[in-house]
Design an enzyme around this catalytic site. Structure first.
Site, PDB file in Angstrom:
ATOM      1  N   PRO A   2      53.604  -7.985   4.793  1.00  0.00           N
ATOM      2  CA  PRO A   2      54.875  -6.956   4.859  1.00  0.00           C
ATOM      3  C   PRO A   2      55.038  -5.971   5.876  1.00  0.00           C
ATOM      4  CG  PRO A   2      53.458  -6.883   2.638  1.00  0.00           C
ATOM      5  CD  PRO A   2      52.819  -7.729   3.551  1.00  0.00           C
ATOM      6  N   GLU A   3      56.143  -5.762   6.409  1.00  0.00           N
ATOM      7  CA  GLU A   3      56.177  -4.825   7.646  1.00  0.00           C
ATOM      8  C   GLU A   3      57.049  -3.879   7.371  1.00  0.00           C
ATOM      9  OE1 GLU A   3      57.876  -7.308  11.031  1.00  0.00           O
ATOM     10  OE2 GLU A   3      56.837  -9.203  10.189  1.00  0.00           O
ATOM     11  N   ARG A 112      44.508 -12.482  -2.221  1.00  0.00           N
ATOM     12  CA  ARG A 112      43.517 -12.946  -1.289  1.00  0.00           C
ATOM     13  C   ARG A 112      42.670 -11.824  -0.763  1.00  0.00           C
ATOM     14  NH1 ARG A 112      46.338 -16.049   3.448  1.00  0.00           N
ATOM     15  NH2 ARG A 112      44.059 -16.418   3.912  1.00  0.00           N
TER      16      ARG A 112
END
Ligand SMILES: [Zn+2]
Length: 354
Positions: A2-3, A112
């Site tokens: 995500p940015e 993850r």
């Protein structure tokens, strides 16, 4: 990952849900999710604090708690946040739970396990987040926020003129500017018609202005559209729609929306980079260095497929066929030289061992 627009969307979705709630406990099933506290200490410290605000700095959420405490949450590859009632079923990927006094929980789910949650104090004098009073600010090395009203084209010019690097790695550098990642760097460069391997110092004032405007407008549009739903990103109020509006990112081989020629993909600094070699030309001065950048990388050969050229290639760099074959020969020679050096080192090691 995500940015800025995706993290901003998560912050905006969370704010009305949790501001005003009081934390009464925490459960952590994966201790490395916490940056600096063990799960028990973390739970003891945050318990009893009220959530006062949810914001964002760069690609991290910043949750301000009462009495000068703050949490930072870096979602990384697969982090997701949900606010649910305490009885809701919990899957094994939930790494951290903040229990709220009203019977709800904020759950951090992270398949993850790359996500990180930090617990900090807000320095009473500077207002910056610090690990301890008087310590270094957590975001000290992070550049300005591109959507900040106070960030002007003059600031952008001053910063970019102090840099020597190539544009794609520069835009990804969080110390240059906060929040831009692979998706929006490619989109901004395409929009500004600047090649990703162009060097910052060859930009003209008009190029700088176009790039500044492109970054702000792409990020602004992406926030409006609640971000691009790639990988595991999702916000508490659901997915964003920016992905359908991306012009080049992950569109290798599709026609460029401006000129119709195929979108190319090259690898720059281990990151996929999407662009149009027609609309985003490289100047002759930048071509040679760019070829060297691409060809000295791991597997630095020229590969072509239907509609794409990966790593170098005449089309991708705007090299002539002759320049491309010379660059490829130089690359082969370099690899032969390295292989010989490795063999010599191995031979010396075996003599030493005997
Ligand atoms: Zn084009």
């Amino acid at each position: 990952m995500p940015e800025l627009p995706e993290v901003e969307t998560v912050a905006r979705d969370l704010r009305p849900r949790i501001v005003g709630a009081t934390i009464v406990g925490a459960r952590c099933t994966w201790a490395r999710t916490l940056r600096s506290h063990d799960p028990v200490t973390f739970g003891e410290i945050v318990s009893g604090h009220r959530i006062e605000d949810v914001g964002r700095r760069a690609k991290q959420l910043v949750i301000t708690l009462s009495d000068g405490l703050a949490l930072t949450i870096h979602l990384k590859m697969t982090g997701q946040l949900f606010v649910v009632s305490a009885g809701a079923p919990e899957d094994p990927y939930v790494r951290l739970v903040l229990e709220l006094a009203d019977g709800r929980e904020m759950r951090f789910r992270d398949i993850r396990k790359f996500g990180k949650v930090g617990l900090y104090e807000r320095d009473a004098v500077t207002g910056e987040l610090v690990a301890e009073a008087g310590g270094a600010a957590v975001f000290a090395g992070v550049g300005p926020e591109p959507l900040d009203e106070a960030f002007t084209v003059r600031d952008f010019r001053r910063r970019i003129r102090a840099r020597k690097g190539r544009l794609k790695p520069l835009l990804l550098d969080q110390s240059f500017m906060a929040g831009v990642g692979n998706i929006y760097a490619d989109e901004a460069l395409w929009s500004a018609r600047l090649h990703p391997l162009r060097t910052a110092r060859t930009l003209h004032p008009g190029d700088e202005r176009r790039l500044f405007d492109a970054i702000r407008s792409i990020l602004g549009e992406a926030v409006e559209r609640r971000g691009s739903s790639v990988d595991d990103y999702t916000a508490p109020d659901g997915d964003g729609s920016m992905r359908e509006h991306l012009q080049v990112y992950q569109r290798t081989g599709e026609p460029c929306p401006r000129c119709g020629r195929p979108i190319r993909r090259i690898i720059v600094g281990a990151r996929s980079t999407h662009f149009c070699s027609w609309c985003q030309r490289l100047s002759a001065a930048d071509r040679k260095g760019a070829a060297a950048v691409l060809l000295t990388m791991k597997g630095g050969t020229i590969r072509r497929g239907r509609g794409w050229t990966e790593i170098g290639g005449d089309g991708a760099l705007g090299l002539t066929a002759e320049e491309a074959s010379r660059a490829a020969a130089a690359c082969r020679a370099e690899r032969t030289r390295r292989a010989a050096a490795t063999r010599r080192a191995a031979a010396r090691a075996s003599i030493g061992a005997g």
